[in-house]
Design a protein around this motif. Structure first.
Motif, PDB file in Angstrom:
ATOM      1  N   ASP A  13     -23.433  38.559 -11.067  1.00  0.00           N
ATOM      2  CA  ASP A  13     -22.699  37.998  -9.928  1.00  0.00           C
ATOM      3  C   ASP A  13     -23.649  37.305  -8.947  1.00  0.00           C
ATOM      4  O   ASP A  13     -23.343  36.223  -8.432  1.00  0.00           O
ATOM      5  CB  ASP A  13     -21.908  39.081  -9.206  1.00  0.00           C
ATOM      6  CG  ASP A  13     -20.741  39.608 -10.027  1.00  0.00           C
ATOM      7  OD1 ASP A  13     -20.343  38.943 -11.005  1.00  0.00           O
ATOM      8  OD2 ASP A  13     -20.230  40.702  -9.686  1.00  0.00           O
ATOM      9  N   LEU A  14     -24.803  37.933  -8.702  1.00  0.00           N
ATOM     10  CA  LEU A  14     -25.786  37.321  -7.803  1.00  0.00           C
ATOM     11  C   LEU A  14     -26.345  36.024  -8.376  1.00  0.00           C
ATOM     12  O   LEU A  14     -26.567  35.052  -7.641  1.00  0.00           O
ATOM     13  CB  LEU A  14     -26.919  38.304  -7.505  1.00  0.00           C
ATOM     14  CG  LEU A  14     -26.553  39.484  -6.608  1.00  0.00           C
ATOM     15  CD1 LEU A  14     -27.705  40.477  -6.554  1.00  0.00           C
ATOM     16  CD2 LEU A  14     -26.203  38.991  -5.217  1.00  0.00           C
ATOM     17  N   ILE A  16     -24.756  33.983 -10.354  1.00  0.00           N
ATOM     18  CA  ILE A  16     -23.690  32.986 -10.229  1.00  0.00           C
ATOM     19  C   ILE A  16     -23.632  32.458  -8.796  1.00  0.00           C
ATOM     20  O   ILE A  16     -23.556  31.242  -8.568  1.00  0.00           O
ATOM     21  CB  ILE A  16     -22.332  33.582 -10.671  1.00  0.00           C
ATOM     22  CG1 ILE A  16     -22.332  33.832 -12.171  1.00  0.00           C
ATOM     23  CG2 ILE A  16     -21.184  32.669 -10.263  1.00  0.00           C
ATOM     24  CD1 ILE A  16     -21.138  34.636 -12.674  1.00  0.00           C
ATOM     25  N   LYS A  17     -23.700  33.372  -7.839  1.00  0.00           N
ATOM     26  CA  LYS A  17     -23.675  32.957  -6.436  1.00  0.00           C
ATOM     27  C   LYS A  17     -24.879  32.087  -6.093  1.00  0.00           C
ATOM     28  O   LYS A  17     -24.758  31.099  -5.361  1.00  0.00           O
ATOM     29  CB  LYS A  17     -23.626  34.175  -5.518  1.00  0.00           C
ATOM     30  CG  LYS A  17     -22.294  34.874  -5.518  1.00  0.00           C
ATOM     31  CD  LYS A  17     -22.295  36.082  -4.588  1.00  0.00           C
ATOM     32  CE  LYS A  17     -20.952  36.781  -4.602  1.00  0.00           C
ATOM     33  NZ  LYS A  17     -20.919  37.924  -3.681  1.00  0.00           N
ATOM     34  N   SER A  19     -26.501  30.179  -8.127  1.00  0.00           N
ATOM     35  CA  SER A  19     -26.294  28.881  -8.765  1.00  0.00           C
ATOM     36  C   SER A  19     -25.366  28.001  -7.926  1.00  0.00           C
ATOM     37  O   SER A  19     -25.630  26.804  -7.726  1.00  0.00           O
ATOM     38  CB  SER A  19     -25.709  29.082 -10.159  1.00  0.00           C
ATOM     39  OG  SER A  19     -25.432  27.851 -10.770  1.00  0.00           O
ATOM     40  N   PHE A  20     -24.280  28.574  -7.423  1.00  0.00           N
ATOM     41  CA  PHE A  20     -23.363  27.820  -6.567  1.00  0.00           C
ATOM     42  C   PHE A  20     -24.049  27.404  -5.265  1.00  0.00           C
ATOM     43  O   PHE A  20     -23.838  26.295  -4.767  1.00  0.00           O
ATOM     44  CB  PHE A  20     -22.097  28.622  -6.268  1.00  0.00           C
ATOM     45  CG  PHE A  20     -21.073  28.584  -7.374  1.00  0.00           C
ATOM     46  CD1 PHE A  20     -20.450  27.404  -7.728  1.00  0.00           C
ATOM     47  CD2 PHE A  20     -20.734  29.741  -8.051  1.00  0.00           C
ATOM     48  CE1 PHE A  20     -19.511  27.351  -8.739  1.00  0.00           C
ATOM     49  CE2 PHE A  20     -19.796  29.711  -9.068  1.00  0.00           C
ATOM     50  CZ  PHE A  20     -19.188  28.525  -9.413  1.00  0.00           C
ATOM     51  N   ALA A  21     -24.868  28.282  -4.718  1.00  0.00           N
ATOM     52  CA  ALA A  21     -25.588  27.959  -3.483  1.00  0.00           C
ATOM     53  C   ALA A  21     -26.554  26.802  -3.706  1.00  0.00           C
ATOM     54  O   ALA A  21     -26.664  25.898  -2.873  1.00  0.00           O
ATOM     55  CB  ALA A  21     -26.325  29.183  -2.959  1.00  0.00           C
ATOM     56  N   THR A  24     -24.573  23.596  -3.870  1.00  0.00           N
ATOM     57  CA  THR A  24     -24.125  23.193  -2.535  1.00  0.00           C
ATOM     58  C   THR A  24     -25.265  22.574  -1.737  1.00  0.00           C
ATOM     59  O   THR A  24     -25.085  21.552  -1.072  1.00  0.00           O
ATOM     60  CB  THR A  24     -23.549  24.407  -1.783  1.00  0.00           C
ATOM     61  OG1 THR A  24     -22.447  24.928  -2.531  1.00  0.00           O
ATOM     62  CG2 THR A  24     -23.082  24.020  -0.398  1.00  0.00           C
TER      63      THR A  24
END
Length: 71
Positions: A13-14, A16-17, A19-21, A24
């Motif tokens: 989960d970390l 994935i987060k 990667s999204f950060a 962005t």
């Protein structure tokens, strides 16, 4: 065994987060670069207009040139 699975899920989960950060941040950087280019262009245009206005203080302005195109 369940603790290991929970830990792996949290790490996933970390990741994935993160990667999204990163995505962005890259998008925001592209926006900042584009806006800075626009600001630089506008500053050049402003300087050019100021120079033109001060270089020709007695020049007559043709009002036809100042009308918007729909007139």
């Amino acid at each position: 065994m369940d603790d290991l699975h929970t830990l792996e899920q949290r790490i996933t989960d970390l990741e994935i987060k993160a990667s999204f950060a990163e995505d962005t941040v890259e998008q925001l950087n592209a926006v900042v670069v584009r806006q800075q280019a626009q600001i630089d262009r506008l500053i050049r245009e402003l300087v050019e207009l100021r120079n033109r206005a001060t270089a020709e203080p007695g020049a007559q302005v043709n009002l036809r040139d100042e009308l918007p195109p729909h007139y």
